[in-house]
Write a protein that holds these residues in place. Structure first.
Motif, PDB file in Angstrom:
ATOM      1  N   LYS A  60       0.813  -1.216   0.000  1.00 51.51           N
ATOM      2  CA  LYS A  60       0.000   0.000   0.000  1.00 51.51           C
ATOM      3  C   LYS A  60       0.847   1.266   0.000  1.00 51.51           C
ATOM      4  CE  LYS A  60      -3.734  -2.331   0.040  1.00 51.51           C
ATOM      5  NZ  LYS A  60      -4.262  -2.663  -1.256  1.00 51.51           N
ATOM      6  N   ARG A  61       2.110   1.146   0.442  1.00 49.16           N
ATOM      7  CA  ARG A  61       3.028   2.296   0.497  1.00 49.16           C
ATOM      8  C   ARG A  61       4.430   1.805   0.149  1.00 49.16           C
ATOM      9  NH1 ARG A  61       1.386   6.814   2.469  1.00 49.16           N
ATOM     10  NH2 ARG A  61       3.368   7.512   3.293  1.00 49.16           N
ATOM     11  N   TYR A  62       5.204   2.711  -0.437  1.00 46.92           N
ATOM     12  CA  TYR A  62       6.580   2.374  -0.766  1.00 46.92           C
ATOM     13  C   TYR A  62       7.371   3.656  -0.935  1.00 46.92           C
ATOM     14  CZ  TYR A  62      10.150  -0.939  -2.256  1.00 46.92           C
ATOM     15  OH  TYR A  62      11.263  -1.730  -2.310  1.00 46.92           O
ATOM     16  N   PHE A  90      15.281  14.654  -8.547  1.00 50.67           N
ATOM     17  CA  PHE A  90      14.124  14.364  -9.387  1.00 50.67           C
ATOM     18  C   PHE A  90      13.320  13.153  -8.928  1.00 50.67           C
ATOM     19  CE2 PHE A  90      16.934  16.822 -12.185  1.00 50.67           C
ATOM     20  CZ  PHE A  90      16.086  17.887 -12.427  1.00 50.67           C
ATOM     21  N   THR A  91      13.756  12.469  -7.890  1.00 51.80           N
ATOM     22  CA  THR A  91      13.009  11.314  -7.394  1.00 51.80           C
ATOM     23  C   THR A  91      11.581  11.683  -6.983  1.00 51.80           C
ATOM     24  OG1 THR A  91      15.067  10.268  -6.690  1.00 51.80           O
ATOM     25  CG2 THR A  91      13.027   9.412  -5.742  1.00 51.80           C
ATOM     26  N   PRO A  92      11.359  12.785  -6.253  1.00 54.83           N
ATOM     27  CA  PRO A  92       9.973  13.151  -5.921  1.00 54.83           C
ATOM     28  C   PRO A  92       9.135  13.468  -7.162  1.00 54.83           C
ATOM     29  CG  PRO A  92      11.510  14.311  -4.500  1.00 54.83           C
ATOM     30  CD  PRO A  92      12.329  13.650  -5.575  1.00 54.83           C
ATOM     31  N   ASP A  93       9.778  14.022  -8.183  1.00 56.06           N
ATOM     32  CA  ASP A  93       9.048  14.318  -9.424  1.00 56.06           C
ATOM     33  C   ASP A  93       8.630  13.027 -10.118  1.00 56.06           C
ATOM     34  OD1 ASP A  93       9.266  17.330  -9.645  1.00 56.06           O
ATOM     35  OD2 ASP A  93      11.374  16.771  -9.408  1.00 56.06           O
ATOM     36  N   LEU A  94       9.495  12.033 -10.102  1.00 61.15           N
ATOM     37  CA  LEU A  94       9.140  10.729 -10.672  1.00 61.15           C
ATOM     38  C   LEU A  94       7.949  10.128  -9.921  1.00 61.15           C
ATOM     39  CD1 LEU A  94      12.727   9.282 -11.212  1.00 61.15           C
ATOM     40  CD2 LEU A  94      11.104   9.949 -13.003  1.00 61.15           C
ATOM     41  N   LEU A  97       4.812  12.049 -10.897  1.00 61.22           N
ATOM     42  CA  LEU A  97       4.382  11.698 -12.252  1.00 61.22           C
ATOM     43  C   LEU A  97       3.715  10.331 -12.258  1.00 61.22           C
ATOM     44  CD1 LEU A  97       4.254  12.433 -15.223  1.00 61.22           C
ATOM     45  CD2 LEU A  97       6.568  11.477 -15.492  1.00 61.22           C
ATOM     46  N   TRP A  98       4.273   9.375 -11.533  1.00 60.48           N
ATOM     47  CA  TRP A  98       3.674   8.039 -11.462  1.00 60.48           C
ATOM     48  C   TRP A  98       2.274   8.125 -10.854  1.00 60.48           C
ATOM     49  CZ3 TRP A  98       2.076   4.499  -7.724  1.00 60.48           C
ATOM     50  CH2 TRP A  98       1.902   3.179  -8.168  1.00 60.48           C
ATOM     51  N   LEU A  99       2.124   8.928  -9.822  1.00 60.01           N
ATOM     52  CA  LEU A  99       0.807   9.103  -9.195  1.00 60.01           C
ATOM     53  C   LEU A  99      -0.164   9.806 -10.141  1.00 60.01           C
ATOM     54  CD1 LEU A  99       1.948  10.037  -5.589  1.00 60.01           C
ATOM     55  CD2 LEU A  99       0.825   7.905  -6.309  1.00 60.01           C
ATOM     56  N   ALA A 100       0.332  10.693 -10.998  1.00 61.76           N
ATOM     57  CA  ALA A 100      -0.539  11.338 -11.989  1.00 61.76           C
ATOM     58  C   ALA A 100      -1.059  10.305 -12.988  1.00 61.76           C
ATOM     59  CB  ALA A 100       0.221  12.451 -12.722  1.00 61.76           C
ATOM     60  N   PHE A 101      -0.222   9.344 -13.346  1.00 63.43           N
ATOM     61  CA  PHE A 101      -0.658   8.266 -14.242  1.00 63.43           C
ATOM     62  C   PHE A 101      -1.626   7.317 -13.545  1.00 63.43           C
ATOM     63  CE2 PHE A 101       2.872   9.285 -17.062  1.00 63.43           C
ATOM     64  CZ  PHE A 101       2.373   8.928 -18.303  1.00 63.43           C
ATOM     65  N   ARG A 105      -4.129   5.162  -7.136  1.00 62.43           N
ATOM     66  CA  ARG A 105      -3.105   4.653  -6.221  1.00 62.43           C
ATOM     67  C   ARG A 105      -2.563   5.747  -5.297  1.00 62.43           C
ATOM     68  NH1 ARG A 105       0.191   0.946 -10.647  1.00 62.43           N
ATOM     69  NH2 ARG A 105      -1.598  -0.336 -11.232  1.00 62.43           N
ATOM     70  N   ALA A 106      -3.357   6.771  -5.106  1.00 64.12           N
ATOM     71  CA  ALA A 106      -2.938   7.893  -4.255  1.00 64.12           C
ATOM     72  C   ALA A 106      -2.478   7.376  -2.899  1.00 64.12           C
ATOM     73  CB  ALA A 106      -4.086   8.882  -4.080  1.00 64.12           C
ATOM     74  N   GLY A 107      -1.380   7.923  -2.413  1.00 54.70           N
ATOM     75  CA  GLY A 107      -0.843   7.523  -1.126  1.00 54.70           C
ATOM     76  C   GLY A 107       0.224   6.454  -1.205  1.00 54.70           C
ATOM     77  N   PHE A 108       0.409   5.837  -2.370  1.00 52.96           N
ATOM     78  CA  PHE A 108       1.436   4.804  -2.491  1.00 52.96           C
ATOM     79  C   PHE A 108       2.814   5.384  -2.200  1.00 52.96           C
ATOM     80  CE2 PHE A 108       4.296   2.005  -4.986  1.00 52.96           C
ATOM     81  CZ  PHE A 108       4.043   0.816  -4.325  1.00 52.96           C
ATOM     82  N   PHE A 109       3.079   6.549  -2.786  1.00 49.10           N
ATOM     83  CA  PHE A 109       4.289   7.293  -2.456  1.00 49.10           C
ATOM     84  C   PHE A 109       3.883   8.480  -1.602  1.00 49.10           C
ATOM     85  CE2 PHE A 109       5.685   5.754  -6.785  1.00 49.10           C
ATOM     86  CZ  PHE A 109       6.604   4.839  -6.313  1.00 49.10           C
ATOM     87  N   GLU A 110       4.645   8.742  -0.562  1.00 48.71           N
ATOM     88  CA  GLU A 110       4.414   9.938   0.239  1.00 48.71           C
ATOM     89  C   GLU A 110       5.024  11.118  -0.504  1.00 48.71           C
ATOM     90  OE1 GLU A 110       5.761  11.957   4.449  1.00 48.71           O
ATOM     91  OE2 GLU A 110       5.947   9.799   4.204  1.00 48.71           O
ATOM     92  N   THR A 111       4.235  12.143  -0.698  1.00 49.11           N
ATOM     93  CA  THR A 111       4.745  13.349  -1.354  1.00 49.11           C
ATOM     94  C   THR A 111       4.521  14.538  -0.438  1.00 49.11           C
ATOM     95  OG1 THR A 111       2.661  13.722  -2.508  1.00 49.11           O
ATOM     96  CG2 THR A 111       4.343  12.465  -3.693  1.00 49.11           C
ATOM     97  N   ARG A 112       5.391  15.495  -0.578  1.00 47.87           N
ATOM     98  CA  ARG A 112       5.293  16.725   0.206  1.00 47.87           C
ATOM     99  C   ARG A 112       5.036  17.877  -0.729  1.00 47.87           C
ATOM    100  NH1 ARG A 112      10.648  15.206   3.541  1.00 47.87           N
ATOM    101  NH2 ARG A 112       9.744  13.478   4.672  1.00 47.87           N
ATOM    102  N   HIS A 113       4.634  18.994  -0.147  1.00 46.45           N
ATOM    103  CA  HIS A 113       4.425  20.191  -0.946  1.00 46.45           C
ATOM    104  C   HIS A 113       5.752  20.619  -1.541  1.00 46.45           C
ATOM    105  CE1 HIS A 113       2.547  23.837  -2.289  1.00 46.45           C
ATOM    106  NE2 HIS A 113       3.554  24.524  -1.775  1.00 46.45           N
ATOM    107  N   LEU A 114       5.759  20.933  -2.817  1.00 44.11           N
ATOM    108  CA  LEU A 114       6.989  21.335  -3.492  1.00 44.11           C
ATOM    109  C   LEU A 114       7.276  22.802  -3.236  1.00 44.11           C
ATOM    110  CD1 LEU A 114       9.239  20.477  -5.408  1.00 44.11           C
ATOM    111  CD2 LEU A 114       7.741  21.006  -7.303  1.00 44.11           C
ATOM    112  N   ALA A 115       8.315  23.084  -2.489  1.00 44.83           N
ATOM    113  CA  ALA A 115       8.638  24.465  -2.101  1.00 44.83           C
ATOM    114  C   ALA A 115       9.112  25.315  -3.263  1.00 44.83           C
ATOM    115  CB  ALA A 115       9.716  24.446  -1.023  1.00 44.83           C
TER     116      ALA A 115
END
Length: 122
Positions: A60-62, A90-94, A97-101, A105-115
């Protein structure tokens, strides 16, 4: 007029879709990510393939960084002279992008607000 018609049709290839996501939501990606992605499309394909494989196991998360480090490791083993160079910035951008596709699967990768987003720069 032809440019306007082109906008009416959805992107047809994965590359077209990726750059459509970047254009639609520029505030979610680093300003230089599109240029990096163009030059490193093979890294995106490998990252996406591995993220899909991990998701298919039922996780569920990775961590996106774990995928990048695994790709570096596997490339080093397969190719004695290979250096799978990936700018860690660029890892957070990848991951985004994967979550946009895969919005389901929202929440699989933890993302933070992009400063350093375009929205904040304005």
């Amino acid at each position: 007029m032809s440019a306007q018609l082109a906008l009416e049709f959805p992107p047809t290839t994965e590359r077209d879709r990726a750059f459509a996501f970047l254009a639609r939501w520029p505030h979610q990606f680093r300003t230089d990510f599109a240029q990096w992605l163009e030059a490193n499309w093979h890294i995106w394909l490998a990252f996406s393939r591995e993220a899909n494989r991990i998701y298919a196991t039922g996780r569920k998360r990775y961590a996106a960084r774990t995928i990048i480090e695994w790709l570096r490791h596997e490339t080093a083993i397969r190719e004695a002279s290979a250096e799978f160079k990936i700018n860690d910035h660029f890892t957070p951008d990848l991951a985004r992008l994967w979550l946009a596709f895969h919005p389901e699967r929202a929440g699989f990768f933890e993302t933070r607000h992009l400063a350093n987003s375009v929205a904040r720069a304005a």
